[in-house]
Design an enzyme around this catalytic site. Structure first.
Site, mmCIF file in Angstrom:
data_model
loop_
_atom_site.group_PDB
_atom_site.id
_atom_site.type_symbol
_atom_site.label_atom_id
_atom_site.label_comp_id
_atom_site.label_asym_id
_atom_site.label_seq_id
_atom_site.Cartn_x
_atom_site.Cartn_y
_atom_site.Cartn_z
ATOM 1 N N CYS A 93 64.687 58.702 42.220
ATOM 2 C CA CYS A 93 65.833 59.577 41.973
ATOM 3 C C CYS A 93 65.955 59.938 40.479
ATOM 4 C CB CYS A 93 67.102 58.961 42.532
ATOM 5 S SG CYS A 93 68.461 60.146 42.673
ATOM 6 N N HIS A 109 65.609 57.990 48.212
ATOM 7 C CA HIS A 109 65.970 56.581 47.985
ATOM 8 C C HIS A 109 65.300 55.665 49.010
ATOM 9 C CE1 HIS A 109 69.139 57.025 44.885
ATOM 10 N NE2 HIS A 109 69.216 58.242 45.398
ATOM 11 N N GLU A 156 64.746 52.582 48.635
ATOM 12 C CA GLU A 156 65.323 51.229 48.547
ATOM 13 C C GLU A 156 66.476 51.015 49.529
ATOM 14 O OE1 GLU A 156 68.395 53.532 46.462
ATOM 15 O OE2 GLU A 156 66.206 53.668 46.565
#
Length: 254
Positions: free
Chosen positions: A112, A221, A223
């Site tokens: 990001c 994203h 994660e």
């Protein structure tokens, strides 16, 4: 063998009356659980950072996302919307870190804001408001929804066949990703290689073509809810393996 050390640069955030160096838990946890590495949070000290001391103990770098934007002056533009959050201390820390880490051959994973930082550090530019660019969709998250809904899959990205990301994902041609960004790549920096694009053509992933080590930058994203996303797990596993190889070559894994 001890775990490879992955540097996670911090942001500056105001908590109460004091500014703090912070890193979101989901990124730190993803380094530990997803990559199998030991995260080490780097304060955003800017020019006071001893880069050589940091890089001497690092086996990898992971650049996180953040609500703040890279300052437009760093890619030759006037600031379009001063009301949006900025983090000049992080800018002053990460941009030199990126250039030094790549030169050293350290594995690099950027997410990001980190994805945008690498592009700017190497000479690229950003759209400050992707949703105002002709032909581009609105890539921002609907903030009135719950966090689960904001991070839900939003659109598909097409992977470059034969590219680094496609190989990590075992030949996949496209995947579905979340989307929580207002800025995006306008001009890709020299030496960067596109790994995936959104349906509107926006670059969503790239690698550093001539980097001696692992490099992967993602606008989305991976994660988020890592344990439930096999594609994201493969990315973090590949990053972790690259960090272990770097650690072994540096002779400090014992």
């Amino acid at each position: 063998m001890h775990r490879p050390i992955v540097i996670v640069p911090a942001c500056i955030n105001q908590i109460g009356v004091h500014p703090n160096h912070t890193a979101q838990r989901k990124y730190v946890d993803a380094v530990a659980a997803g990559a199998g590495c030991q995260p080490l949070i780097l304060p955003a000290l800017g020019e006071a950072t001893d880069l050589q001391a940091v890089l001497a103990l690092a086996d990898g770098i992971m650049l996180t996302g953040s609500p703040s934007n890279v300052h437009a002056s760093l890619y030759g533009q006037e600031l379009r919307d001063p009301s949006l959050p900025l983090d000049p201390s992080r800018d002053a820390t990460t941009l030199p870190l990126i250039r030094a880490a790549l030169a050293r051959g350290l594995p690099l994973l950027a997410i990001c804001r980190g994805f945008q930082e690498v592009n700017v550090a190497l000479g690229g530019t950003l759209h400050q408001a992707v949703h105002e660019v002709d032909g581009m969709r609105d890539h921002r998250e609907p903030k009135h929804l719950s966090l689960e809904e904001q991070y839900a899959p939003s659109h598909r990205v097409r992977l470059e066949q034969g590219g680094h990301l496609s190989r990590i994902l075992e030949g996949a041609t496209e995947i579905e990703v979340n989307s929580l960004h207002g800025q995006g790549i306008a001009t890709l920096a020299p030496g960067l290689q596109v790994e995936a694009r959104a349906e509107d053509g926006l670059v969503e992933a790239y690698s550093v073509a001539d980097a001696p080590g692992f490099s992967l930058a993602l606008q989305w994203h991976p994660e988020w809810r890592l344990e439930h996303n096999p594609d994201s797990q493969k990315m973090f596993l590949a990053f972790g393996q690259a960090c272990r190889i770097y650690q072994s070559k540096a002779g400090r894994g014992a």
